[in-house]
Design a protein around this motif. Structure first.
Motif, PDB file in Angstrom:
ATOM      1  N   ASN A  52       0.831  -1.210   0.000  1.00 42.54           N
ATOM      2  CA  ASN A  52       0.000   0.000   0.000  1.00 42.54           C
ATOM      3  C   ASN A  52       0.861   1.254   0.000  1.00 42.54           C
ATOM      4  O   ASN A  52       0.544   2.230  -0.682  1.00 42.54           O
ATOM      5  CB  ASN A  52      -0.938   0.003   1.204  1.00 42.54           C
ATOM      6  CG  ASN A  52      -2.151  -0.857   0.977  1.00 42.54           C
ATOM      7  OD1 ASN A  52      -2.613  -1.012  -0.142  1.00 42.54           O
ATOM      8  ND2 ASN A  52      -2.670  -1.432   2.041  1.00 42.54           N
ATOM      9  N   THR A  77      -7.123  -4.604  -0.939  1.00 43.02           N
ATOM     10  CA  THR A  77      -7.666  -5.039   0.342  1.00 43.02           C
ATOM     11  C   THR A  77      -6.786  -6.153   0.908  1.00 43.02           C
ATOM     12  O   THR A  77      -5.993  -6.763   0.187  1.00 43.02           O
ATOM     13  CB  THR A  77      -9.100  -5.573   0.175  1.00 43.02           C
ATOM     14  OG1 THR A  77      -9.050  -6.759  -0.638  1.00 43.02           O
ATOM     15  CG2 THR A  77     -10.019  -4.529  -0.454  1.00 43.02           C
ATOM     16  N   ARG A  78      -6.926  -6.419   2.181  1.00 46.51           N
ATOM     17  CA  ARG A  78      -6.163  -7.525   2.795  1.00 46.51           C
ATOM     18  C   ARG A  78      -6.502  -8.854   2.129  1.00 46.51           C
ATOM     19  O   ARG A  78      -5.635  -9.692   1.922  1.00 46.51           O
ATOM     20  CB  ARG A  78      -6.442  -7.616   4.284  1.00 46.51           C
ATOM     21  CG  ARG A  78      -5.716  -6.582   5.073  1.00 46.51           C
ATOM     22  CD  ARG A  78      -5.847  -6.878   6.564  1.00 46.51           C
ATOM     23  NE  ARG A  78      -5.586  -5.690   7.301  1.00 46.51           N
ATOM     24  CZ  ARG A  78      -4.399  -5.382   7.816  1.00 46.51           C
ATOM     25  NH1 ARG A  78      -3.404  -6.205   7.655  1.00 46.51           N
ATOM     26  NH2 ARG A  78      -4.234  -4.264   8.464  1.00 46.51           N
ATOM     27  N   HIS A  79      -7.771  -9.022   1.808  1.00 52.25           N
ATOM     28  CA  HIS A  79      -8.196 -10.262   1.153  1.00 52.25           C
ATOM     29  C   HIS A  79      -7.496 -10.421  -0.200  1.00 52.25           C
ATOM     30  O   HIS A  79      -6.975 -11.495  -0.521  1.00 52.25           O
ATOM     31  CB  HIS A  79      -9.719 -10.267   0.982  1.00 52.25           C
ATOM     32  CG  HIS A  79     -10.236 -11.444   0.232  1.00 52.25           C
ATOM     33  ND1 HIS A  79     -10.250 -12.712   0.763  1.00 52.25           N
ATOM     34  CD2 HIS A  79     -10.734 -11.542  -1.027  1.00 52.25           C
ATOM     35  CE1 HIS A  79     -10.728 -13.555  -0.136  1.00 52.25           C
ATOM     36  NE2 HIS A  79     -11.046 -12.874  -1.228  1.00 52.25           N
ATOM     37  N   ALA A 100      -8.893   0.495  -4.529  1.00 50.39           N
ATOM     38  CA  ALA A 100      -8.332  -0.838  -4.304  1.00 50.39           C
ATOM     39  C   ALA A 100      -8.221  -1.590  -5.625  1.00 50.39           C
ATOM     40  O   ALA A 100      -9.120  -1.552  -6.461  1.00 50.39           O
ATOM     41  CB  ALA A 100      -9.200  -1.618  -3.319  1.00 50.39           C
TER      42      ALA A 100
END
Length: 124
Positions: A33, A40-42, A99
């Motif tokens: 990031n 996103t973390r996912h 994102a």
């Protein structure tokens, strides 16, 4: 042509307290990031899995990750992305704001590491 590679590696090294080339998934996500590979973390976890750079203790081998995108050999990720006519690297006009998807991150990483090389190749 390796400036961006070294810059991103230094970002990861800041969190690599053991010096073995491994960071936590959270630190990996934060560095990505910070260098404008926002996801996103996912999506970050999916990218890590897709690149097969998870260690046995669940951390991320960032050196292997970087090498998979820096190398243009036929068995590495950059070659796969560049040579796939359906990959977003070859089909998108711009990187979308916000994102990013895994394919957007892959495309952006290939551009980040190989932009000058690809421009040189295109001009020949």
């Amino acid at each position: 042509m390796e400036f961006n590679f070294h810059a991103l590696r230094m970002g990861f090294e800041h969190f690599d307290h053991t010096g073995v080339g491994v960071v936590s998934k959270m630190d990996f996500h934060n560095v990505m990031n910070e260098y404008d590979f926002k996801m996103t973390r996912h999506e970050c976890n999916r990218l890590i899995e897709r690149c097969s750079v998870t260690t046995s203790d669940g951390n991320v081998n960032y050196k292997e990750f970087l090498l998979k995108f820096m190398s243009r050999s036929e068995r590495d990720l950059a070659h796969r992305v560049i040579s796939d006519p359906c990959h977003k690297f070859n089909t998108r006009a711009f990187t979308p704001p916000g994102a990013l998807s895994i394919q957007d991150v892959e495309a952006k990483l290939v551009e980040y590491f190989h932009k000058e090389f690809l421009q040189l190749l295109g001009s020949l």
